[in-house]
Write a protein that holds these residues in place. Structure first.
Motif, short mmCIF file in Angstrom:
data_model
loop_
_atom_site.label_atom_id
_atom_site.label_comp_id
_atom_site.label_asym_id
_atom_site.label_seq_id
_atom_site.Cartn_x
_atom_site.Cartn_y
_atom_site.Cartn_z
N THR A 133 -0.72 45.33 -16.37
CA THR A 133 -1.87 45.28 -15.41
C THR A 133 -1.16 44.81 -14.17
N PHE A 134 0.02 44.79 -13.99
CA PHE A 134 0.87 44.49 -12.78
C PHE A 134 0.32 45.46 -11.64
N LYS A 135 0.22 46.77 -12.13
CA LYS A 135 -0.17 47.84 -10.85
C LYS A 135 -1.26 48.76 -11.64
N LYS A 136 -2.08 49.34 -10.80
CA LYS A 136 -3.02 50.26 -11.01
C LYS A 136 -2.21 51.41 -12.12
N THR A 137 -2.60 51.77 -13.36
CA THR A 137 -1.97 52.66 -14.20
C THR A 137 -2.82 53.33 -15.20
N ARG A 138 -2.88 54.40 -15.56
CA ARG A 138 -3.65 55.13 -16.50
C ARG A 138 -3.78 54.22 -17.90
N THR A 139 -4.78 53.95 -18.27
CA THR A 139 -5.19 53.24 -19.32
C THR A 139 -5.94 53.73 -20.53
N TYR A 140 -5.55 53.71 -21.75
CA TYR A 140 -6.51 54.46 -22.72
C TYR A 140 -6.79 53.46 -24.00
N ASN A 141 -7.99 53.87 -24.59
CA ASN A 141 -8.52 53.24 -25.66
C ASN A 141 -7.61 53.47 -26.72
N ILE A 142 -6.89 52.58 -27.38
CA ILE A 142 -5.94 52.93 -28.60
C ILE A 142 -6.75 53.68 -29.64
N ARG A 143 -7.98 53.56 -29.70
CA ARG A 143 -8.60 54.33 -30.97
C ARG A 143 -8.90 55.93 -30.79
N ASN A 144 -9.49 56.17 -29.49
CA ASN A 144 -9.83 57.53 -29.35
C ASN A 144 -9.17 58.20 -28.07
N PHE A 145 -8.23 57.44 -27.51
CA PHE A 145 -7.53 57.84 -26.28
C PHE A 145 -8.38 58.38 -25.24
N ASN A 146 -9.56 57.87 -25.02
CA ASN A 146 -10.38 58.14 -23.81
C ASN A 146 -9.91 57.03 -22.74
N GLU A 147 -9.89 57.53 -21.34
CA GLU A 147 -9.47 56.68 -20.38
C GLU A 147 -10.33 55.66 -20.35
N VAL A 148 -9.87 54.21 -20.15
CA VAL A 148 -10.59 52.98 -19.93
C VAL A 148 -10.27 52.40 -18.48
N GLU A 149 -11.05 51.30 -18.31
CA GLU A 149 -10.25 50.40 -17.11
C GLU A 149 -9.39 49.52 -17.77
N GLN A 150 -8.63 49.07 -16.71
CA GLN A 150 -7.51 48.25 -17.06
C GLN A 150 -7.92 46.93 -17.31
N GLY A 151 -7.19 46.23 -18.32
CA GLY A 151 -7.48 44.79 -18.61
C GLY A 151 -8.49 44.66 -19.78
N ILE A 152 -8.99 45.95 -20.26
CA ILE A 152 -9.88 45.90 -21.24
C ILE A 152 -9.49 45.66 -22.72
N SER A 153 -9.87 44.58 -23.52
CA SER A 153 -9.31 44.81 -24.98
C SER A 153 -9.17 45.89 -25.70
N GLY A 154 -7.99 46.23 -26.15
CA GLY A 154 -7.74 47.64 -26.90
C GLY A 154 -7.25 48.69 -26.01
#
Ligand SMILES: [Zn+2]
Length: 264
Positions: A133-154
């Motif tokens: 979370t140091f910088k803006k980067t594409r983050t995905y839900n580990i279960r379905n690989f949908n893009e999610v907001e940074q800092g969210i569990s999983g």
């Protein structure tokens, strides 16, 4: 004399905790947990056991503070702040201190490896979150690989993965002085099981951990209160928070190592 070790651990833990409280690495309750854990760990395993967990604690605290300085807004989605409280310290230190103490009373084979892996998991998880979370980067839900907001569990990202590898590697390296042979084997296990543990953490975080939604700003968060109003739970089990997930993912990694070692 065994008692002397625990006394030195208590004094050393007290000094570290007072400094950590002053620089806001720890809250008052977090400092109390740190003194208890330092007494057990130093008393059970002296410097050999103290250096890796101290490395985890100091470098992770510095990372959290740096991340907070660079991007404070991400803190909004975390349940807790970068000043660690009793349960955060306890969640990361419980399994390592149990391993150190059991090994003091009933010495067992590979105790040090089990110990290092438990810390490598905590470090991989923390550094994955902080560096991810140091910088803006594409983050995905580990279960379905949908893009999610940074800092969210999983949520997982390439940057977070690099952070996890670096964290687990650092713990492996911090123990090198005490490993006589098979140094590479020790480090390889630390890195692979540390990163695996942070994946367990992400999977549990995206499934059973309680997540809330803010009715004001619609943000997904671990907090039960956001924008000065109570949030609504939208998934997970209410009593399962980040601290419980940490203890479970460290335990699962220890069990994985146990199974691997019995297969060899
Ligand atoms: Zn809000």
């Amino acid at each position: 004399l065994i008692f002397t070790g625990f006394l030195y651990g208590f004094i050393f833990g007290l000094i570290i905790s007072i400094i950590s409280y002053r620089v806001k690495f720890l809250s008052l309750s977090g400092s109390i947990a740190a003194v208890i854990l330092a007494t057990i760990i130093f008393g059970s395993g002296q410097w050999q056991y103290t250096v890796p967990i101290l490395t985890f604690f100091l470098l992770s605290s510095l990372l959290s503070k740096t991340r907070k300085t660079i991007r404070n807004e991400i803190e909004e989605s975390f349940e807790k702040s970068s000043t660690r409280d009793f349960w955060q310290v306890f969640a990361n230190g419980l399994i390592p201190s149990l391993i150190a103490f059991i090994n003091l009373v009933f010495p067992f084979q590979y105790a040090y490896l089990f110990y290092l892996v438990s810390i490598a998991v905590a470090t991989a998880d923390t550094w994955g979150t902080e560096i991810g979370t140091f910088k803006k980067t594409r983050t995905y839900n580990i279960r379905n690989f949908n893009e999610v907001e940074q800092g969210i569990s999983g949520g997982v990202s390439l940057l977070g993965f690099v952070g996890s590898v670096l964290g687990a590697l650092t713990i492996g390296l911090s123990s090198l002085y005490w490993i006589e042979d098979q140094k590479l084997y020790f480090i390889a296990i630390c890195v692979s099981l540390g990163v695996l543990g942070s994946l367990y953490d992400s999977i549990l975080g995206s499934t059973i951990q309680a997540q809330y939604i803010c009715v004001v700003c619609k943000k997904v968060t671990e907090r039960q209160n956001h924008c000065k109003i109570n949030t609504h739970k939208f998934k997970g089990i209410s009593w399962i928070n980040n601290d419980i997930i940490n203890i479970v993912s460290i335990s699962m990694s220890i069990l994985t190592l146990f199974i691997l070692l019995s297969l060899i």
